[in-house]
Design a protein around this motif. Structure first.
Motif, PDB file in Angstrom:
ATOM      1  N   HIS A 187      44.631  49.929  26.465  1.00  0.00           N
ATOM      2  CA  HIS A 187      45.276  50.157  27.741  1.00  0.00           C
ATOM      3  C   HIS A 187      44.417  50.882  28.520  1.00  0.00           C
ATOM      4  O   HIS A 187      43.434  51.505  28.305  1.00  0.00           O
ATOM      5  CB  HIS A 187      46.941  50.879  27.428  1.00  0.00           C
ATOM      6  N   CYS A 188      44.954  51.139  29.855  1.00  0.00           N
ATOM      7  CA  CYS A 188      44.144  52.039  30.822  1.00  0.00           C
ATOM      8  C   CYS A 188      44.448  53.266  30.554  1.00  0.00           C
ATOM      9  O   CYS A 188      45.304  53.946  30.258  1.00  0.00           O
ATOM     10  CB  CYS A 188      44.635  51.764  32.268  1.00  0.00           C
ATOM     11  N   ALA A 189      43.008  53.850  30.429  1.00  0.00           N
ATOM     12  CA  ALA A 189      43.171  55.532  29.894  1.00  0.00           C
ATOM     13  C   ALA A 189      43.924  56.413  30.982  1.00  0.00           C
ATOM     14  O   ALA A 189      44.330  57.358  30.664  1.00  0.00           O
ATOM     15  CB  ALA A 189      41.708  56.000  29.895  1.00  0.00           C
ATOM     16  N   ALA A 190      43.800  55.816  32.349  1.00  0.00           N
ATOM     17  CA  ALA A 190      44.272  56.824  33.528  1.00  0.00           C
ATOM     18  C   ALA A 190      45.786  56.390  33.771  1.00  0.00           C
ATOM     19  O   ALA A 190      46.536  57.355  33.953  1.00  0.00           O
ATOM     20  CB  ALA A 190      43.387  56.054  34.769  1.00  0.00           C
ATOM     21  N   CYS A 191      46.272  55.039  33.777  1.00  0.00           N
ATOM     22  CA  CYS A 191      47.583  54.807  33.929  1.00  0.00           C
ATOM     23  C   CYS A 191      48.407  54.292  32.989  1.00  0.00           C
ATOM     24  O   CYS A 191      49.837  54.420  33.075  1.00  0.00           O
ATOM     25  CB  CYS A 191      47.649  54.085  35.366  1.00  0.00           C
ATOM     26  N   GLY A 192      47.634  54.233  31.756  1.00  0.00           N
ATOM     27  CA  GLY A 192      48.449  53.680  30.604  1.00  0.00           C
ATOM     28  C   GLY A 192      48.932  52.257  30.763  1.00  0.00           C
ATOM     29  O   GLY A 192      49.621  51.874  29.776  1.00  0.00           O
TER      30      GLY A 192
ATOM     31  N   LEU B  31      39.641  51.016  31.508  1.00  0.00           N
ATOM     32  CA  LEU B  31      40.401  51.126  32.472  1.00  0.00           C
ATOM     33  C   LEU B  31      40.885  49.964  33.287  1.00  0.00           C
ATOM     34  O   LEU B  31      40.161  48.854  33.082  1.00  0.00           O
ATOM     35  CB  LEU B  31      39.417  52.071  33.621  1.00  0.00           C
ATOM     36  N   CYS B  32      41.919  49.729  34.135  1.00  0.00           N
ATOM     37  CA  CYS B  32      42.422  48.716  35.010  1.00  0.00           C
ATOM     38  C   CYS B  32      41.378  48.774  35.807  1.00  0.00           C
ATOM     39  O   CYS B  32      40.819  49.889  36.492  1.00  0.00           O
ATOM     40  CB  CYS B  32      44.065  48.748  35.344  1.00  0.00           C
ATOM     41  N   ALA B  33      41.435  47.772  36.814  1.00  0.00           N
ATOM     42  CA  ALA B  33      40.469  47.585  38.033  1.00  0.00           C
ATOM     43  C   ALA B  33      40.653  48.875  39.005  1.00  0.00           C
ATOM     44  O   ALA B  33      40.062  49.404  39.456  1.00  0.00           O
ATOM     45  CB  ALA B  33      40.760  46.373  38.727  1.00  0.00           C
ATOM     46  N   PRO B  34      42.265  49.149  39.343  1.00  0.00           N
ATOM     47  CA  PRO B  34      42.285  49.921  40.432  1.00  0.00           C
ATOM     48  C   PRO B  34      41.924  51.417  40.094  1.00  0.00           C
ATOM     49  O   PRO B  34      41.498  52.320  40.602  1.00  0.00           O
ATOM     50  CB  PRO B  34      43.784  49.987  40.756  1.00  0.00           C
ATOM     51  N   CYS B  35      42.282  51.667  38.600  1.00  0.00           N
ATOM     52  CA  CYS B  35      41.862  53.124  38.084  1.00  0.00           C
ATOM     53  C   CYS B  35      40.230  53.172  37.862  1.00  0.00           C
ATOM     54  O   CYS B  35      39.761  54.288  38.086  1.00  0.00           O
ATOM     55  CB  CYS B  35      42.661  53.380  36.503  1.00  0.00           C
ATOM     56  N   GLY B  36      39.664  52.006  37.761  1.00  0.00           N
ATOM     57  CA  GLY B  36      38.027  51.815  37.543  1.00  0.00           C
ATOM     58  C   GLY B  36      37.558  52.329  39.016  1.00  0.00           C
ATOM     59  O   GLY B  36      36.757  53.130  38.944  1.00  0.00           O
TER      60      GLY B  36
END
Ligand SMILES: [Zn+2]
Length: 287
Positions: free
Chosen positions: A155-160, A183-188
């Motif tokens: 999963h995304c490290a930033a938003c989960g 990371l997901c695209a927005p968190c990337g």
């Protein structure tokens, strides 16, 4: 002078004078401890032939409150692991675990978790449960978790949230060591804006790392090591495990801000997970 008893794994040994050693050991109760072992080669010494790498020892030592170097008084072998020395790749894998443990071990602190996972890694090598590479990456994942640095794999490290793969063949995912992993695209985009280095990794590498980690948990419950799981199970070939190792060791180097000696020759090769390295060959290219 306090007399201390603890378990120990020898991390390093240095000759000292004609007949003595200085040993650095990892203990569960007292972290990294540096000790002199005087007259270690005399058969009458109370630790004669008991200070080999990879064995679990029971030790007794004395150390003054302001001292950095204690006196080893006694050492006995609790668990001998002679097979780790018998084959070079196994020996190297064992040394790599000890080197990482040495880097993380703090003097005078409880290092029970680090001790147990290092001991378990040596035990896996002794009993030949999995390949050297699988044993190594399994240890590296647990090591990172013990240090609070485990990379986000699924999963995304930033938003989960979900962090879907990019539409490429083979699929790749956005990844940043500095931002904690996948990371997901927005968190990337957010990580890039925060000046983190953001790149991509092949998705199969992260799935394989998650699988090794899950396999370790299953084997801890005495269940079969592989298969039977719904979802992402894939054959863990040596080629794939090498790429997991490549990813994990670069990740470890980034966070430790150093390159351990046991990573040097493997990571001297070009990154095995770049787009160029993973480009599928066109049919009929014959190269
Ligand atoms: Zn996210």
């Amino acid at each position: 002078m306090a007399l201390v008893s603890d378990k120990a794994l020898v991390l390093r040994r240095y000759p000292w004078g004609e007949s003595s050693l200085i040993v650095h050991v990892l203990t569960p109760g007292h972290g990294r401890v540096h000790l002199t072992a005087r007259g270690v080669f005399r058969p009458t010494a109370r630790y004669f032939a008991a200070l080999d790498l990879f064995d679990t020892l029971e030790i007794e030592y004395s150390m003054g409150p302001q001292q950095e170097l204690g006196n080893l008084r006694r050492a006995t072998i609790g668990r001998r692991r002679a097979r780790v020395c018998a084959k070079l790749p196994v020996y190297r894998t064992g040394l790599a675990a000890l080197e990482l443990a040495d880097i993380a071990a703090r003097p005078g602190q409880d290092e029970g978790r680090l001790f147990r996972l290092t001991e378990a890694a040596l035990e896996r090598l002794e009993t030949n449960q999995v390949s050297c590479t699988e044993s190594r990456v399994s240890f590296e994942l647990q090591y990172l978790r013990a240090l609070g640095l485990a990379p986000a794999l699924l999963h995304c490290a930033a938003c989960g949230g979900q962090a879907p793969a990019l539409p490429e063949d083979p699929p790749r995912v956005i990844f940043s060591a500095g931002a904690g992993g996948r990371l997901c695209a927005p968190c990337g985009a957010g990580a890039r804006a925060a000046s983190h280095r953001v790149g991509t990794l092949p998705e199969d590498v992260l799935l394989a790392a998650a699988q090794v980690d899950a396999g370790r948990e299953r084997s801890a419950d005495n269940k079969p090591n592989r298969g039977g799981d719904a979802g992402s199970s894939q054959p863990l070939t040596e080629e794939l495990l090498d790429r997991v190792r490549d990813f994990l060791e670069r990740f470890i180097d980034f966070h430790l801000e150093t390159r351990p000696r046991s990573h040097e020759s493997f990571l001297a090769a070009p990154n095995r997970n770049t787009r160029a390295a993973r480009q599928p060959r066109p049919h009929g290219a014959g190269l």
